[in-house]
Write a protein that holds these residues in place. Structure first.
Motif: not given
Length: 540
Positions: A139, A155, A181
């Motif tokens: 993510t 992230c 991602e």
């Protein structure tokens, strides 16, 4: 000045690798952390970044050559070559421009930004832990153009063991995301670019915008003049398996030995590149399906019309894949056997009830059952040391210490944090350590070090209501104790039927080094210590 490029650490028990591909050639300008070559071991593929900005000098280890850890791969020439390398992107990024004087001015723009206090900072993949060489970007919490503070989470990466959050190395603006991602990244790889200082906001478009425009101009020139086309499209080195991806040298050699062709092997390397392990899988008939078709491949069985649209297909996380693989490996590798017994928990429950308030007041932690079981296991392991040992090839390694793994269920899957030197701990120290590891597991904050080096494991299925189960070994350990639900049952005590709080215990063990006598003895000693905790004080 010359900088050496050496073979990095390849992981536990890995001492050599094969040079698979050089991405740069002598004389090519390189930037710091730009990937120079790819090494291939019998376990993973490792990318080697440039340790400095400059020009690639001599390549010492050629493709196909086997090299050891810390061996010299190549040299980077700094100094004059470095300045040339720094200028190269500015010149190459603007081919065919009609405003040459402005291009020269633009080439010095970053220096102006630096003078104003701004600079570009690389966001790198952090160290992922021993024997872990890659992760998946799970993510992104920030997007290009977002302002970020120093140490703010950018992230989250997901490895086959833990989740790792990546903080911002400095305050500024996130300029460009280099790994999207779902993309797999290597340890030490580059994730994103961050602009810092006063010029951060204005630096963003300069880092992202200039390149696409000249490329489109170059593409138009290439279409107008076919003779220029090869020079205008140098990038598809790893873009797909259409003849432009070079398979690993060791894979080619192994395909020849196994009499396999490239179309019989599914490549899992970059751009579909065939690696050594892909050939081994194909030769053994266990080759995995190609990654791309997975999302669209037909179901194994026809789906009834009434069920269409009521199914959901979700890709397994790397952690879940690893759990599945390790559990199956444990069954395939160890001669696993389980022996059972039952324990009367009345003595422990009475002792806990009598002292829990005083215990919590003095030590600041609740007195649970796990410290009793941990102490009982340590006591039994001293008498049956083979349950605390492991097999290494043809050797048995006996551990004169106990690093206790406490299995814990989390939303992401089962994890086993390890409490080190638990044999030297008091009840209070054990309870505090278990509480701390439990919180870290639930919050996803466990580090790699927290889950490595265990010698024995306790798994408590009773918290979920399990009455009886056979736990699976946690390799390379040779024993795991399964706890279960405490349930009142009629028992015969002193010739009379009484109601007692009983728990079934299960010890799974590796029969290759633990005999049945040793396993039963271990479980009986645990039972005796729990039914009469005074034995723990007197070491009986």
């Amino acid at each position: 000045m010359s900088t050496e490029v050496k073979v990095p650490t390849l992981g536990e028990s890995v001492s050599e690798a094969t040079v698979a591909t050089w991405f740069k050639q002598p004389g090519d300008p390189v930037a710091a952390d730009e990937m120079l070559c790819e090494l291939e071991t019998d376990k993973v593929t490792v990318e080697v970044p440039s340790p400095a900005t400059g020009t690639l000098g001599e390549i010492v280890a050629q493709e196909g050559q086997t090299v050891g850890v810390d061996a010299l791969l190549a040299t980077i020439e700094e100094g004059a070559g470095a300045s040339a390398a720094d200028e190269a992107p500015a010149r190459v990024a603007r081919p065919g421009s009609e405003e040459g004087t402005h291009d020269e001015d633009a080439a010095t723009a970053p220096a102006g930004d630096d003078a104003a206090g701004g600079e570009t900072v690389d966001v790198m993949v952090p160290a992922l832990g021993e024997s872990v060489s890659e992760a998946t970007v799970a993510t992104w919490f920030k997007q290009p153009g977002d302002a970020v503070a120093a140490d703010e989470m950018l992230c989250e990466l997901e490895t086959d063991k833990v989740s790792v959050e990546v903080p911002a190395p400095a305050a500024g603006t996130l300029t460009e995301i280099l790994a999207a991602e779902g993309e797999t990244v290597a340890a030490g790889g580059k994730l994103a670019l961050l602009s810092t200082g006063a010029g951060a906001a204005s630096a963003a478009p300069k880092l992202v915008d200039p390149e696409p425009k000249p490329e489109s101009a170059a593409a138009r020139e290439a279409s107008a003049d076919p003779s220029d086309a090869p020079a205008a499209s140098p990038e598809p080195l790893h873009s797909g398996r259409k003849g432009d991806v070079e398979d690993a040298p060791s894979a080619k050699k192994l395909m020849t030995e196994k009499n396999l062709s490239a179309d019989q092997v599914t490549g899992t390397g970059r751009g579909g590149r065939i690696m050594k392990e892909d050939v081994l899988k194909a030769a053994s008939g266990t080759a995995a399906p190609a990654p791309a078709p997975k999302a669209t491949e037909a179901p194994r069985a026809p789906v009834p019309a009434g069920d269409a649209g009521r199914e959901e297909r979700v890709k397994m996380t790397r952690l879940r894949q690893t759990i599945a693989r390790r559990l199956k490996d444990a069954q395939n590798t160890a001669a696993m056997l389980t022996t059972y017994n039952e324990v009367d928990m009345k003595a422990v429950m009475d002792l806990r009830s009598e002292y829990k308030d005083l215990f919590e007041k003095k030590h600041g932690v609740r007195l649970g059952f796990m410290s009793f079981f941990t102490k009982a296991c340590v006591h039994a392991l001293r008498e049956v040391p083979e349950v605390n040992a492991e097999i290494d090839g043809t050797d048995v390694v006996y551990k004169h210490f106990v690093h206790m793994g406490i299995a814990a269920g989390t939303p992401q899957g089962l994890v086993v944090p390890v409490i080190r030197d638990v044999d030297a701990m008091s009840f209070a120290e054990i309870e505090k350590a278990i509480a701390e590891k439990g919180r870290a597991a639930r919050d996803g904050k466990l580090s790699m070090a927290d889950m490595q080096g265990g010698t024995f494991t306790i798994s408590n299925g009773g918290v979920y209501g399990s009455l009886m189960s056979s736990p699976i070994l946690n390799p390379p350990q040779s024993g795991i104790l399964g706890m279960h639900k405490i349930q009142d049952r009629p028992m015969v005590v002193g010739g009379e039927i009484v109601i007692r709080p009983m728990m079934y215990l299960a010890l799974s063990y590796d029969h290759r080094i633990v005999d049945g006598k040793g396993a039963v003895t271990f479980l009986v000693r645990v039972k005796e210590a729990l039914e009469d905790p005074r034995r723990l004080l007197m070491d009986l």
